[in-house]
Enzyme design. Structure first.
Site, PDB file in Angstrom:
ATOM      1  N   CYS A 298      20.904  62.130   2.861  1.00 34.08           N
ATOM      2  CA  CYS A 298      20.864  60.683   2.628  1.00 34.08           C
ATOM      3  C   CYS A 298      22.081  60.257   1.793  1.00 34.08           C
ATOM      4  O   CYS A 298      22.404  60.881   0.782  1.00 34.08           O
ATOM      5  CB  CYS A 298      19.557  60.367   1.900  1.00 34.08           C
ATOM      6  SG  CYS A 298      19.522  58.776   1.097  1.00 34.08           S
TER       7      CYS A 298
ATOM      8  N   CYS B 241      21.331  59.561  -1.859  1.00 36.50           N
ATOM      9  CA  CYS B 241      21.079  60.810  -2.589  1.00 36.50           C
ATOM     10  C   CYS B 241      22.398  61.501  -2.896  1.00 36.50           C
ATOM     11  O   CYS B 241      22.581  62.046  -3.992  1.00 36.50           O
ATOM     12  CB  CYS B 241      20.189  61.743  -1.768  1.00 36.50           C
ATOM     13  SG  CYS B 241      18.439  61.323  -1.771  1.00 36.50           S
TER      14      CYS B 241
ATOM     15  N   ASP C 149      28.089  47.645  -4.674  1.00 37.09           N
ATOM     16  CA  ASP C 149      27.958  47.632  -3.214  1.00 37.09           C
ATOM     17  C   ASP C 149      29.357  47.650  -2.613  1.00 37.09           C
ATOM     18  O   ASP C 149      30.267  46.957  -3.067  1.00 37.09           O
ATOM     19  CB  ASP C 149      27.187  46.386  -2.758  1.00 37.09           C
ATOM     20  CG  ASP C 149      26.723  46.507  -1.319  1.00 37.09           C
ATOM     21  OD1 ASP C 149      25.507  46.586  -1.090  1.00 37.09           O
ATOM     22  OD2 ASP C 149      27.583  46.527  -0.401  1.00 37.09           O
TER      23      ASP C 149
ATOM     24  N   HIS D 254      14.425  60.443  -4.015  1.00 35.56           N
ATOM     25  CA  HIS D 254      14.512  59.849  -2.682  1.00 35.56           C
ATOM     26  C   HIS D 254      13.162  59.251  -2.276  1.00 35.56           C
ATOM     27  O   HIS D 254      12.191  59.967  -2.091  1.00 35.56           O
ATOM     28  CB  HIS D 254      14.946  60.873  -1.625  1.00 35.56           C
ATOM     29  CG  HIS D 254      15.042  60.245  -0.253  1.00 35.56           C
ATOM     30  ND1 HIS D 254      16.159  59.571   0.171  1.00 35.56           N
ATOM     31  CD2 HIS D 254      14.123  60.128   0.728  1.00 35.56           C
ATOM     32  CE1 HIS D 254      15.935  59.080   1.382  1.00 35.56           C
ATOM     33  NE2 HIS D 254      14.708  59.408   1.745  1.00 35.56           N
TER      34      HIS D 254
ATOM     35  N   ASN E  47      15.353  44.904   0.804  1.00 32.76           N
ATOM     36  CA  ASN E  47      15.096  44.876   2.248  1.00 32.76           C
ATOM     37  C   ASN E  47      14.222  46.064   2.607  1.00 32.76           C
ATOM     38  O   ASN E  47      14.498  47.192   2.170  1.00 32.76           O
ATOM     39  CB  ASN E  47      16.418  44.932   3.016  1.00 32.76           C
ATOM     40  CG  ASN E  47      17.287  43.713   2.762  1.00 32.76           C
ATOM     41  OD1 ASN E  47      16.786  42.608   2.600  1.00 32.76           O
ATOM     42  ND2 ASN E  47      18.591  43.913   2.707  1.00 32.76           N
TER      43      ASN E  47
ATOM     44  N   GLY F 107      15.759  44.093   7.598  1.00 31.75           N
ATOM     45  CA  GLY F 107      17.214  44.202   7.488  1.00 31.75           C
ATOM     46  C   GLY F 107      17.682  45.422   6.715  1.00 31.75           C
ATOM     47  O   GLY F 107      18.850  45.500   6.322  1.00 31.75           O
TER      48      GLY F 107
ATOM     49  N   HIS G 273      16.469  50.660  -2.493  1.00 27.21           N
ATOM     50  CA  HIS G 273      17.484  50.091  -3.385  1.00 27.21           C
ATOM     51  C   HIS G 273      17.199  48.625  -3.627  1.00 27.21           C
ATOM     52  O   HIS G 273      16.741  47.912  -2.744  1.00 27.21           O
ATOM     53  CB  HIS G 273      18.898  50.280  -2.817  1.00 27.21           C
ATOM     54  CG  HIS G 273      19.068  49.820  -1.395  1.00 27.21           C
ATOM     55  ND1 HIS G 273      18.662  50.578  -0.314  1.00 27.21           N
ATOM     56  CD2 HIS G 273      19.577  48.683  -0.881  1.00 27.21           C
ATOM     57  CE1 HIS G 273      18.927  49.926   0.800  1.00 27.21           C
ATOM     58  NE2 HIS G 273      19.472  48.767   0.496  1.00 27.21           N
TER      59      HIS G 273
ATOM     60  N   HIS H 275      19.053  45.204  -4.429  1.00 22.84           N
ATOM     61  CA  HIS H 275      20.329  44.494  -4.520  1.00 22.84           C
ATOM     62  C   HIS H 275      20.251  43.579  -5.743  1.00 22.84           C
ATOM     63  O   HIS H 275      19.300  42.799  -5.863  1.00 22.84           O
ATOM     64  CB  HIS H 275      20.558  43.610  -3.289  1.00 22.84           C
ATOM     65  CG  HIS H 275      20.730  44.346  -2.002  1.00 22.84           C
ATOM     66  ND1 HIS H 275      21.962  44.583  -1.435  1.00 22.84           N
ATOM     67  CD2 HIS H 275      19.821  44.891  -1.156  1.00 22.84           C
ATOM     68  CE1 HIS H 275      21.803  45.243  -0.297  1.00 22.84           C
ATOM     69  NE2 HIS H 275      20.512  45.442  -0.095  1.00 22.84           N
TER      70      HIS H 275
HETATM   71  P1  AMP Z   1      20.353  47.337   3.130  1.00 22.11           P
HETATM   72  O1  AMP Z   1      20.723  46.506   4.317  1.00 22.11           O
HETATM   73  O2  AMP Z   1      19.408  46.621   2.206  1.00 22.11           O
HETATM   74  O3  AMP Z   1      19.865  48.714   3.531  1.00 22.11           O
HETATM   75  O4  AMP Z   1      21.680  47.473   2.281  1.00 22.11           O
HETATM   76  C1  AMP Z   1      22.489  48.602   2.305  1.00 22.11           C
HETATM   77  C2  AMP Z   1      23.671  48.254   1.439  1.00 22.11           C
HETATM   78  O5  AMP Z   1      24.339  49.450   1.118  1.00 22.11           O
HETATM   79  C3  AMP Z   1      24.697  47.328   2.112  1.00 22.11           C
HETATM   80  O6  AMP Z   1      24.863  46.153   1.317  1.00 22.11           O
HETATM   81  C4  AMP Z   1      25.970  48.176   2.159  1.00 22.11           C
HETATM   82  O7  AMP Z   1      27.129  47.406   1.926  1.00 22.11           O
HETATM   83  C5  AMP Z   1      25.720  49.184   1.045  1.00 22.11           C
HETATM   84  N1  AMP Z   1      26.375  50.478   1.181  1.00 22.11           N
HETATM   85  C6  AMP Z   1      26.368  51.321   2.253  1.00 22.11           C
HETATM   86  N2  AMP Z   1      27.056  52.431   2.001  1.00 22.11           N
HETATM   87  C7  AMP Z   1      27.509  52.322   0.713  1.00 22.11           C
HETATM   88  C8  AMP Z   1      28.292  53.153  -0.142  1.00 22.11           C
HETATM   89  N3  AMP Z   1      28.760  54.349   0.264  1.00 22.11           N
HETATM   90  N4  AMP Z   1      28.568  52.712  -1.390  1.00 22.11           N
HETATM   91  C9  AMP Z   1      28.125  51.513  -1.806  1.00 22.11           C
HETATM   92  N5  AMP Z   1      27.376  50.684  -1.051  1.00 22.11           N
HETATM   93  C10 AMP Z   1      27.078  51.077   0.196  1.00 22.11           C
HETATM   94 ZN    ZN Z   2      18.032  59.419  -0.562  1.00 16.75          ZN
END
Ligand code: AMP
Ligand code: ZN
Length: 112
Positions: free
Chosen positions: A4, A7, A30, A46, A86, A92, A99, A101
């Site tokens: 993941c 992770c 982000d 996780h 989300n 989404g 996580h 936001h």
């Molecule tokens: P979600 O749609 O709620 O699953 O949001 C996933 C978020 O993770 C998105 O806003 C992406 O821009 C962010 N994201 C994906 N990969 C990374 C990464 N390696 N480092 C920082 N943010 C990430």
């Molecule tokens: Zn994880």
């Protein structure tokens, strides 16, 4: 070991703009910010999504929620912030490691 992506960030295997960390959680920038401040707050543990939360996560989730205002203030968000979680493809969610936001500064996406 979990493949993941979050992770892997928590283990330090993938670089991230970490702004806060403790034994329970990690907050990092982000990669595709939707506001002046846009950080993701994740448990080190996780957990795929809110669908997978049970009683064993009660105190962890409470500690994460209680830490959010401090992280927001440290990012300069003195007047408040927005949080979004989300859940599932219908919500989404793209990364299946729970996580929060945390957004703020200027115009915000989503509600109002
Ligand atoms: P979600 O749609 O709620 O699953 O949001 C996933 C978020 O993770 C998105 O806003 C992406 O821009 C962010 N994201 C994906 N990969 C990374 C990464 N390696 N480092 C920082 N943010 C990430
Ligand atoms: Zn994880």
């Amino acid at each position: 070991m979990s493949e993941c992506i979050f992770c892997r960030i928590a283990r330090g295997e993938i670089p991230a703009g970490i702004v806060y960390q403790d034994d329970d959680m990690l907050a990092f920038k982000d990669i595709n910010p939707r506001a002046r401040v846009h950080v993701l707050v994740i448990p080190r543990l996780h957990v795929a999504s809110l669908e997978d939360i049970d009683e064993s996560h009660d105190s962890l989730m409470a500690r994460i929620m209680r830490r959010l205002p401090q992280i927001a203030r440290e990012q300069g968000l003195e007047t408040g912030f927005r949080t979004i979680i989300n859940t599932g493809s219908g919500g989404g969610q793209e990364v299946f490691h729970l996580h929060v936001h945390l957004l703020g500064g200027g115009r915000l996406p989503g509600f109002g």
